[in-house]
Motif scaffolding. Structure first.
Motif, mmCIF file in Angstrom:
data_model
loop_
_atom_site.group_PDB
_atom_site.id
_atom_site.type_symbol
_atom_site.label_atom_id
_atom_site.label_comp_id
_atom_site.label_asym_id
_atom_site.label_seq_id
_atom_site.Cartn_x
_atom_site.Cartn_y
_atom_site.Cartn_z
ATOM 1 N N PRO A 185 0.822 -1.220 0.000
ATOM 2 C CA PRO A 185 0.000 0.000 0.000
ATOM 3 C C PRO A 185 0.852 1.264 0.000
ATOM 4 O O PRO A 185 1.772 1.407 0.802
ATOM 5 N N LEU A 186 0.538 2.196 -0.887
ATOM 6 C CA LEU A 186 1.261 3.459 -0.971
ATOM 7 C C LEU A 186 1.154 4.264 0.311
ATOM 8 O O LEU A 186 2.085 4.963 0.689
ATOM 9 N N GLN A 187 0.023 4.161 0.997
ATOM 10 C CA GLN A 187 -0.172 4.898 2.241
ATOM 11 C C GLN A 187 0.860 4.454 3.289
ATOM 12 O O GLN A 187 1.426 5.291 3.992
ATOM 13 N N LEU A 188 1.122 3.158 3.359
ATOM 14 C CA LEU A 188 2.135 2.668 4.296
ATOM 15 C C LEU A 188 3.523 3.182 3.922
ATOM 16 O O LEU A 188 4.307 3.550 4.795
ATOM 17 N N LEU A 189 3.822 3.204 2.640
ATOM 18 C CA LEU A 189 5.103 3.725 2.181
ATOM 19 C C LEU A 189 5.232 5.198 2.570
ATOM 20 O O LEU A 189 6.271 5.634 3.070
ATOM 21 N N PHE A 190 4.164 5.961 2.372
ATOM 22 C CA PHE A 190 4.175 7.384 2.705
ATOM 23 C C PHE A 190 4.412 7.604 4.196
ATOM 24 O O PHE A 190 5.287 8.377 4.596
ATOM 25 N N PHE A 191 3.627 6.927 5.039
ATOM 26 C CA PHE A 191 3.773 7.117 6.478
ATOM 27 C C PHE A 191 5.096 6.565 6.994
ATOM 28 O O PHE A 191 5.697 7.126 7.917
ATOM 29 N N GLY A 192 5.569 5.478 6.399
ATOM 30 C CA GLY A 192 6.877 4.951 6.767
ATOM 31 C C GLY A 192 7.982 5.932 6.433
ATOM 32 O O GLY A 192 8.905 6.153 7.216
ATOM 33 N N THR A 193 7.881 6.547 5.274
ATOM 34 C CA THR A 193 8.853 7.552 4.854
ATOM 35 C C THR A 193 8.805 8.758 5.785
ATOM 36 O O THR A 193 9.842 9.269 6.220
ATOM 37 N N LEU A 194 7.605 9.215 6.096
ATOM 38 C CA LEU A 194 7.426 10.355 6.998
ATOM 39 C C LEU A 194 8.034 10.052 8.366
ATOM 40 O O LEU A 194 8.752 10.884 8.938
#
Length: 163
Positions: free
Chosen positions: A17-26
């Motif tokens: 999921p892109l959302q997980l990638l985004f929050f992981g990156t953040l």
């Protein structure tokens, strides 16, 4: 950082999921800033810190944890053939003893970093890592026991021979 930026591109099966990638990156950006800020502006180490037992033992733990983490992720990636999405029982390495060998490696890695830097933000991150992925290992372990009748009963969830 390995899990956030590299591992998702090597996984097989279900899409990440892109959302997980985004929050992981953040999270990694914030944590990296916090760790870096502390080490650059707050920490004061003596000139002989590199020979201090805290630094050397922490560095060894960090490298051991990183090795376990990388090896375990490699074993997990090799479980599925391209296009497969079914779960399989991980074998080899620390998976012989625990269901969450990759999680164990990551926890050891960050506690090693905390000991090597002897800093409150690093210990906080190590504890946060334990609190976040420790339960994941436990739930994966329960899932494996429930799903696979041939799952090794002697295998623990996270800490070899203990938990």
């Amino acid at each position: 950082y390995l899990r956030t930026f590299i591992y998702p591109f090597f996984t097989r099966g279900r899409p990440f999921p892109l959302q997980l990638l985004f929050f992981g990156t953040l999270f990694c950006i914030y944590n990296g800033f916090l760790q870096g800020y502390y080490l650059i502006y707050c920490a004061e180490y003596p000139n002989d810190w590199c020979t201090d037992i805290r630094f050397t033992s922490g560095l060894l733990l960090f490298l051991l944890g990183m090795g376990i983490n990388i090896h375990s992720d490699l074993l997990l990636r090799q479980l599925r053939k391209p296009g497969e999405v079914t779960y399989k029982i991980p074998q080899g390495g620390l998976f012989t003893y625990v269901s969450g060998a990759n999680y164990f490696g990551e926890i050891v890695e960050w506690f090693g970093f905390a000991i090597a830097t002897w800093s409150l933000p690093a210990f906080a991150f190590a504890f946060f890592t334990l609190c976040c992925i420790g339960p994941r290992a436990y739930h994966h372990h329960r899932y494996y026991l429930k799903t696979f009748t041939d799952y090794p009963k002697s295998r623990k969830a996270l800490i070899p021979f203990v938990f």
